[in-house]
Design an enzyme around this catalytic site. Structure first.
Site, PDB file in Angstrom:
ATOM      1  N   TRP A   1     -10.182 -46.732  84.211  1.00  0.00           N
ATOM      2  CA  TRP A   1      -9.896 -47.063  82.811  1.00  0.00           C
ATOM      3  C   TRP A   1     -10.641 -46.102  81.883  1.00  0.00           C
ATOM      4  CZ3 TRP A   1      -5.664 -49.458  82.716  1.00  0.00           C
ATOM      5  CH2 TRP A   1      -5.373 -50.501  83.607  1.00  0.00           C
TER       6      TRP A   1
ATOM      7  N   ASP B   1     -15.126 -50.597  75.789  1.00  0.00           N
ATOM      8  CA  ASP B   1     -13.980 -51.324  76.328  1.00  0.00           C
ATOM      9  C   ASP B   1     -14.568 -52.479  77.134  1.00  0.00           C
ATOM     10  OD1 ASP B   1     -11.890 -52.320  77.814  1.00  0.00           O
ATOM     11  OD2 ASP B   1     -11.262 -50.390  78.665  1.00  0.00           O
TER      12      ASP B   1
ATOM     13  N   LYS C   1      -7.949 -60.962  80.753  1.00  0.00           N
ATOM     14  CA  LYS C   1      -8.930 -61.109  81.823  1.00  0.00           C
ATOM     15  C   LYS C   1      -9.842 -62.297  81.555  1.00  0.00           C
ATOM     16  CE  LYS C   1      -7.723 -56.779  83.225  1.00  0.00           C
ATOM     17  NZ  LYS C   1      -7.656 -55.404  82.744  1.00  0.00           N
TER      18      LYS C   1
END
Ligand SMILES: *Cc1c(COP(=O)(O)O)cnc(C)c1O
Length: 359
Positions: free
Chosen positions: A102, A172, A196
């Site tokens: 990511w 993030d 999530k």
């Protein structure tokens, strides 16, 4: 109906009280006579839902007044572009720490809009640790400094965050927001896809310090400009209304449970149950540096691919779903987000012990 233990990395398990409340209100929300899904986002009833969700998030994370909370679409992946489009124009440069795929995607996207300095990377060892950060490699002139707080695929996290001085620190936090107490004032931007640890897919939360709004590159599309959403309280266009409603129910559940410090304690207990077993097992072992272990995503292996496959299959037959590791690393991964009850982790460990005994 029987609910199983769902260890999915995302979309992932949601707290049952939130799902039950949504079920109760499915056909008729309050006195509105309609489902939240059918409501105008400009209605009074919906205003109370979206402002209520924001107020809960502010309370739970202790967000200072000089920060905006935005509810956007496009997932965390869209933030990989929105961040540089809105911020990199200041000096044309940005720092990134590469701790997983990511982070790599975020850095690559930023390089389309400016000069990116990758300060450190742990790719040399399949991202199994968080690299030491050498301050002399930080660019004092960077527009911002970007980290991925928790690496969902590999199971590592920043236990402490770097001090970046006057350069805004951006994170993030898709897979660990609300899992541990953090000081929001240390960050310029925190962003996270909801699916999530916060709610269903479809909404992305951005917490942004006000002075970072309003400096977008000229080429920035209207919809990708933070100012557009900040000026319109996340209702410039139709927001993901139902996802925001669900997010609010999850936040209410977290508040009722005692807030972030309470869940942090539970999360540590849950992670320890599994890590203690991995450290004592002769069959299963963890795959990352102990000092950097995530308390949300816990990858593990037997060292034998056939045995891994057998374990995943038998686990599924016994009510433990989604334990297959990410395709890029293999093995197993248990994602134990806020909504995973402690009993779920304990039951998984009992099952692993039994599997080890039988094999
Ligand atoms: C899942 C994830 C993403 C991607 O999120 P989307 O909402 O699917 O775009 C980005 N970063 C991290 C850390 C993630 O865990």
């Amino acid at each position: 109906m029987k609910r199983i233990y769902n260890f999915s990395a995302g979309p992932s398990v949601l707290p049952e009280p939130a799902l039950k409340k949504a079920a109760e209100e499915m056909l008729c929300y309050g006195t509105s006579g309609m489902s939240v899904m059918e409501m105008s986002h400009r209605s009074k009833a919906y205003e109370s839902i979206i402002y209520g969700a924001e107020a809960l998030l502010r309370e739970l994370m202790n967000i200072p007044d000089n920060y905006k909370v935005l509810f956007l679409q496009g997932g965390a992946s869209s933030q990989f572009a929105m961040v540089p489009l809105n911020l990199i124009g200041k000096t044309g440069k940005a720092d990134y720490v590469i701790t997983g795929s990511w982070a790599k995607k975020a850095s690559k996207e930023a390089a389309r809009y400016g000069k990116v300095n990758n300060v450190a990377s742990s790719e040399d060892a399949t991202f199994s640790y968080i690299p030491e950060l050498d301050k002399s490699k930080f660019d004092p002139d960077a527009s911002y400094f970007h980290v991925t707080s928790n690496n969902t695929i590999y199971g590592t996290r920043f236990v402490d965050f770097p001090d970046t001085g006057n350069v805004p620190l951006l994170a993030d936090m898709s897979s660990d927001i609300l899992s541990r107490v953090i000081d929001v004032s240390k960050f310029g931007i925190i962003y996270a896809g909801a699916q999530k640890n916060m709610g269903p897919a479809g909404v992305t939360v951005v917490i942004i310090r006000e002075d970072l709004i309003g400096n977008a590159l000229d080429i920035t599309p209207t919809m990708l400009n933070y100012k557009t959403h900040s000026d319109n309280a996340s209702m410039f266009n139709t927001p993901p209304t139902y996802s925001i409603y669900m997010l609010g129910l999850v936040l209410q559940w977290l508040k009722d449970l005692g807030g972030v410090s309470a869940i942090e304690k539970i999360n540590e207990e849950k992670a320890n149950i599994l890590y203690d077993f991995l450290d004592s097992s002769s069959m299963f072992k963890g795959t990352v540096a102990k000092k950097d272990r995530s308390i949300m995503n816990i990858p593990f292996v037997t060292g034998n691919e056939e045995l891994d496959a057998k374990f995943i299959k038998e686990a599924k037959e016994n009510g433990f779903e989604n334990l297959k590791g990410h395709r890029s690393v293999g093995g197993m991964r248990a994602s134990i987000y806020n909504a995973m009850p402690k009993e779920g982790v304990a039951a998984l460990v009992e099952f692993m012990k039994e599997f080890e005994r039988m094999n």
